[in-house]
Design a protein around this motif. Structure first.
Motif, PDB file in Angstrom:
ATOM      1  N   SER A 218       0.821  -1.210   0.000  1.00  0.00           N
ATOM      2  CA  SER A 218       0.000   0.000   0.000  1.00  0.00           C
ATOM      3  C   SER A 218       0.857   1.264   0.000  1.00  0.00           C
ATOM      4  CB  SER A 218      -0.958  -0.066   1.185  1.00  0.00           C
ATOM      5  OG  SER A 218      -2.081   0.712   0.917  1.00  0.00           O
ATOM      6  N   ARG A 219       0.694   2.166   0.985  1.00  0.00           N
ATOM      7  CA  ARG A 219       1.527   3.378   0.967  1.00  0.00           C
ATOM      8  C   ARG A 219       3.007   2.981   1.045  1.00  0.00           C
ATOM      9  NH1 ARG A 219      -1.428   5.884   6.032  1.00  0.00           N
ATOM     10  NH2 ARG A 219      -3.018   4.650   4.985  1.00  0.00           N
TER      11      ARG A 219
ATOM     12  N   LYS B  32       4.163   2.042  -2.435  1.00  0.00           N
ATOM     13  CA  LYS B  32       4.582   3.228  -3.194  1.00  0.00           C
ATOM     14  C   LYS B  32       6.038   3.521  -2.814  1.00  0.00           C
ATOM     15  CE  LYS B  32       0.025   5.257  -1.939  1.00  0.00           C
ATOM     16  NZ  LYS B  32      -0.975   4.640  -2.709  1.00  0.00           N
TER      17      LYS B  32
ATOM     18  N   GLU C 279      -8.610   5.695  -6.601  1.00  0.00           N
ATOM     19  CA  GLU C 279      -7.983   6.879  -5.988  1.00  0.00           C
ATOM     20  C   GLU C 279      -7.276   7.714  -7.062  1.00  0.00           C
ATOM     21  OE1 GLU C 279      -4.954   6.029  -3.030  1.00  0.00           O
ATOM     22  OE2 GLU C 279      -5.559   7.802  -1.904  1.00  0.00           O
TER      23      GLU C 279
ATOM     24  N   PHE D 258      -3.933  12.979   1.923  1.00  0.00           N
ATOM     25  CA  PHE D 258      -2.568  12.823   2.465  1.00  0.00           C
ATOM     26  C   PHE D 258      -1.672  13.922   1.886  1.00  0.00           C
ATOM     27  CE2 PHE D 258      -4.590   8.641   1.965  1.00  0.00           C
ATOM     28  CZ  PHE D 258      -4.616   8.220   3.283  1.00  0.00           C
TER      29      PHE D 258
ATOM     30  N   TRP E 227      -9.860   0.520  -5.384  1.00  0.00           N
ATOM     31  CA  TRP E 227      -9.283   1.816  -4.984  1.00  0.00           C
ATOM     32  C   TRP E 227      -7.860   1.952  -5.537  1.00  0.00           C
ATOM     33  CZ3 TRP E 227     -11.108   6.207  -3.323  1.00  0.00           C
ATOM     34  CH2 TRP E 227     -10.333   7.087  -2.554  1.00  0.00           C
TER      35      TRP E 227
HETATM   36  C1  GTR Z   1      -5.400   4.531   1.672  1.00  0.00           C
HETATM   37  C2  GTR Z   1      -4.794   5.375   0.591  1.00  0.00           C
HETATM   38  C3  GTR Z   1      -4.045   4.503  -0.362  1.00  0.00           C
HETATM   39  C4  GTR Z   1      -3.186   3.449   0.329  1.00  0.00           C
HETATM   40  C5  GTR Z   1      -3.760   2.966   1.652  1.00  0.00           C
HETATM   41  C6  GTR Z   1      -2.782   2.304   2.623  1.00  0.00           C
HETATM   42  O1  GTR Z   1      -6.194   5.223   2.530  1.00  0.00           O
HETATM   43  O2  GTR Z   1      -5.817   6.067  -0.060  1.00  0.00           O
HETATM   44  O3  GTR Z   1      -3.291   5.286  -1.259  1.00  0.00           O
HETATM   45  O4  GTR Z   1      -1.909   3.846   0.434  1.00  0.00           O
HETATM   46  O5  GTR Z   1      -4.334   3.966   2.376  1.00  0.00           O
HETATM   47  O6  GTR Z   1      -1.632   2.670   2.741  1.00  0.00           O
HETATM   48  O7  GTR Z   1      -3.255   1.404   3.327  1.00  0.00           O
END
Ligand code: GTR
Length: 474
Positions: free
Chosen positions: A309-310, A313, A347, A356, A400
């Motif tokens: 997730s984040r 990235k 997203e 964010f 998402w």
């Molecule tokens: C969400 C965000 C995503 C993703 C996620 C996470 O809220 O919109 O981009 O990174 O969090 O990190 O779990």
């Protein structure tokens, strides 16, 4: 510009409704947990205590309401043209590995300036404080080490506390997965000797986090995301640290975490292209790799950087910049990670910059609802990793994160992988769910929601085996 291939790929349209319902069900469960107003509280206190505002904002962020402009319909993806990684504007097409070196620099500059922000140029002299030396762990199958990377500059100090596991019976150095965790090292396994962090963290009471501090109840709460027994059994080490050690995940104008150490280079709020939190986390991953370079029991030349997730990235941006990472793995990284921004599916750039604002540099906000103006798109982030192996994974219910957009980034990075003499991605159609495909690039679409699971890890282990131990029978 790169002509976009036509809808050759598996349509994910049918998953949209399922995902919408899933989001709603989750939200209903959350609302049930909110509880009731007691006579002792004022209405205002009750609202604050129950974090209603927070829950409402979160609800608004994640539901698939058309009113918010989030699109989950493949038919509504706009027509778009992608910048060509192998053809810079007003330049000759790139036709050799030598010419790619310069083009690669240009692309890194664009990502730094417009999206993730620049990282510091100053080199630090870290101190390494071992708080636990290699100690038998995991029922004698592994050994564990805990070491603090101490970074000081400009009168400020930052500490990155690294937790390491490796198989106990290996005389030789072992390959390693390097990745950050969301709520602290103690959350990845219930072993009581893993130190609990006192710094700010995200996480809910269900995770054992109270007022943004991890408590003893956080022990092992995220262990399903770190299947240590299986990783160790396959002969790999793990090195992890809490992302909040590098930069706490909230918007404070880049004042806390690692930022004060570089206040001369990036005065807060003055530089529109200074690193955001994802840039800081990525930089932190490289500092962990610096440490691993001098850790005799780990083979730092076989380091796979991984994140969900984040933090997926983050793994991609770390792997793109730091070519010492031999393999790069992105799990459900979505917008700002593997997913193409121009598809505006799930997203979007506007959404992520609003929810964010601290993740990217200030310049990235110039592309809110103007994705087509970006000089790059996320296939070029993948291309920066070439020719090193890269793996992108999606999940069917995680619209998402735009699974199709994540897969397409591999497709459009493939010409760079081929130019550099690899086999790239062995397919040109999105595979069906749970049908992993492994070449120099790997991909799978796991059935299920946004998460990193044992299934995902088993694919990553097969993929890293293929690249780190190519001679072993499979
Ligand atoms: C969400 C965000 C995503 C993703 C996620 C996470 O809220 O919109 O981009 O990174 O969090 O990190 O779990």
């Amino acid at each position: 510009m790169l002509p976009v291939q036509h809808p050759l790929l598996l349509s994910l349209k049918n998953h949209s409704r399922a995902s919408t319902l899933l989001d709603r069900n989750r939200e209903q469960k959350r609302i049930k947990k909110i509880g009731c107003l007691t006579n002792q509280q004022t209405f205002l206190q009750w609202i604050i205590n129950q974090k209603i505002v927070y829950r409402w904002v979160f609800f608004m962020m994640t539901i698939s309401s058309p009113a918010l402009g989030q699109n989950y319909d493949e038919q509504r993806v706009p027509a778009y043209e992608l910048p060509n990684p192998l053809h810079g504007e007003n330049e000759k097409p790139i036709e050799s590995a030598e010419a790619w070196v310069h083009r690669r620099e240009q692309i890194i500059d664009s990502f730094e300036r417009e999206m993730y922000g620049k990282s510091p140029t100053q080199k630090l002299e870290p101190q390494y404080e071992v708080t636990e030396d290699w100690t038998p762990a995991l029922d004698g199958k592994a050994e564990r080490k805990q070491v603090t990377i101490i970074l000081s500059r400009q009168g400020s100090t930052s500490k990155i506390r690294v937790l390491l596991y490796r198989p106990i019976d290996h005389d030789q150095t072992v390959p390693v997965f390097v990745g950050l965790n969301f709520i602290g090292n103690a959350s990845i396994h219930p072993e009581p000797r893993i130190r609990i962090h006192e710094n700010w963290t995200i996480g809910s009471e269900d995770d054992g986090v109270i007022d943004h501090r991890a408590t003893a109840a956080s022990r092992g709460k995220k262990k399903s995301r770190w299947p240590l027994a299986q990783i160790i059994n396959r002969g790999y080490a793990v090195a992890t640290a809490h992302c909040g050690d590098i930069d706490p995940d909230f918007d404070d104008g880049f004042k806390n975490g690692i930022h004060p150490l570089f206040v001369d280079e990036f005065p807060p709020a003055k530089t529109s292209d200074a690193w955001g939190t994802i840039g800081a986390w990525s930089w932190g991953l490289s500092r962990i790799l610096d440490y691993l370079e001098q850790e005799p029991k780990i083979d730092h030349t076989r380091a796979a950087v991984i994140g969900h997730s984040r933090l997926g990235k983050t793994a991609l941006w770390a792997g793109a910049q730091d070519q010492r990472f031999a393999v790069v793995i992105s799990n459900n990284s979505g917008c700002g990670g593997a997913a193409l921004s121009r598809r505006k599916f799930g997203e979007t750039v506007h959404r992520i910059n609003t929810s964010f604002p601290h993740w990217f540099c200030a310049n990235f906000k110039n592309y809110n609802q103007r994705e087509e103006k970006l000089p790059v798109d996320q296939h070029m982030l993948i291309a920066l990793i070439a020719p090193r192996p890269v793996y992108v994974a999606s999940a069917t219910e995680d619209l998402w994160a735009d699974p199709k957009g994540e897969f397409l980034s591999l497709i459009y990075a493939d010409p760079v992988y081929k130019l550099l003499g690899t086999h790239g991605l062995p397919i040109n159609q999105m595979p069906a769910p749970d049908q992993p495909v492994h070449g120099t690039m790997g991909y799978h679409l796991r059935s299920g929601p946004h998460d990193i699971t044992l299934y995902d890890w088993m694919q990553y282990l097969n993929f890293t085996d293929r690249h780190f131990n190519p001679d072993e029978p499979r």
